[in-house]
Design a protein around this motif. Sequence first.
Motif, PDB file in Angstrom:
ATOM      1  N   ILE A 109       0.871  -1.183   0.000  1.00 47.46           N
ATOM      2  CA  ILE A 109       0.000   0.000   0.000  1.00 47.46           C
ATOM      3  C   ILE A 109       0.906   1.231   0.000  1.00 47.46           C
ATOM      4  O   ILE A 109       1.614   1.472   0.974  1.00 47.46           O
ATOM      5  N   VAL A 110       0.877   1.995  -1.106  1.00 51.10           N
ATOM      6  CA  VAL A 110       1.767   3.162  -1.198  1.00 51.10           C
ATOM      7  C   VAL A 110       1.021   4.483  -1.036  1.00 51.10           C
ATOM      8  O   VAL A 110       1.623   5.541  -0.886  1.00 51.10           O
ATOM      9  N   LEU A 111      -0.334   4.413  -1.063  1.00 53.94           N
ATOM     10  CA  LEU A 111      -1.110   5.658  -0.941  1.00 53.94           C
ATOM     11  C   LEU A 111      -2.522   5.362  -0.452  1.00 53.94           C
ATOM     12  O   LEU A 111      -3.135   4.392  -0.886  1.00 53.94           O
ATOM     13  N   VAL A 112      -2.984   6.198   0.455  1.00 53.06           N
ATOM     14  CA  VAL A 112      -4.415   6.223   0.798  1.00 53.06           C
ATOM     15  C   VAL A 112      -4.919   7.574   0.316  1.00 53.06           C
ATOM     16  O   VAL A 112      -4.350   8.612   0.650  1.00 53.06           O
ATOM     17  N   PHE A 113      -5.950   7.554  -0.513  1.00 52.46           N
ATOM     18  CA  PHE A 113      -6.466   8.779  -1.122  1.00 52.46           C
ATOM     19  C   PHE A 113      -7.943   8.940  -0.805  1.00 52.46           C
ATOM     20  O   PHE A 113      -8.714   7.973  -0.856  1.00 52.46           O
ATOM     21  N   ALA A 114      -8.353  10.158  -0.474  1.00 54.48           N
ATOM     22  CA  ALA A 114      -9.768  10.426  -0.159  1.00 54.48           C
ATOM     23  C   ALA A 114     -10.310  11.553  -1.034  1.00 54.48           C
ATOM     24  O   ALA A 114      -9.582  12.461  -1.438  1.00 54.48           O
ATOM     25  N   ASN A 115     -11.613  11.483  -1.308  1.00 59.62           N
ATOM     26  CA  ASN A 115     -12.269  12.560  -2.075  1.00 59.62           C
ATOM     27  C   ASN A 115     -12.815  13.625  -1.136  1.00 59.62           C
ATOM     28  O   ASN A 115     -13.537  14.524  -1.560  1.00 59.62           O
TER      29      ASN A 115
END
Length: 203
Positions: free
Chosen positions: A30-36
């Motif tokens: 897991i290299v990124l957690v992205f949220a809107n």
Amino acid sequence: RRTAILISGRGSNMAALLAAAAAPAFPAEIVLVFANRTDAAGLDTARAAGIEAAALSHRAYPGREDFDRAVDAELRARNVDLVCLAGFMRVVSPWFCERWLGRMISIHPALLPSFKGLDTHARALDAGVKIHGASVHFVVPELDAGPIIAQAAVPVLEDDTPDSLAARVLRQEHVIYPRALQLVASGRVRLEAGRTVSEARTS
Ligand code: GRF
């Protein structure tokens, strides 16, 4: 494989994926957690786990595809190869779906193809089903219609409310999502001609 998790809120599925991916042999990193949404609680969970967390407000973009192109740029900038939607309360554009077809999976709190869409637990209770559950599937342009990778079933109890049923389903979501990501990231399961294809068991 370099993986990003897209969230909109609490991120309990994201947390389950982070925990599974911490195992050295796990085939996804897991290299990124992205949220809107910049206020997604899961962003703090990711940062506490040492994972980069980013957010773009979809309201800052004129159209769905404009936002999706901005998200795609964030993913490509980090050489992301696999996307997990986890409580990502956005309908992704057909453009984004095509671009990530076969490399984007999502979890839905129902036994697909039953109960596509929202409010699945209340609808399951209204329908009087005795078995309910969760599904992990490849994302395709049609909502909640992608080929299924993993499912788990739970009993519906007499005194269930939407919340008690949701809690029982959520526990299973946290089991099947890491399993599904392992299957896809390892290449054991892939999307081919609109179906999930599993490698024959070699071991
Ligand atoms: C879960 O029921 C998930 O299936 C649905 O959103 C709910 C919240 O998920 N997509 P999470 O706790 O944000 O992972």
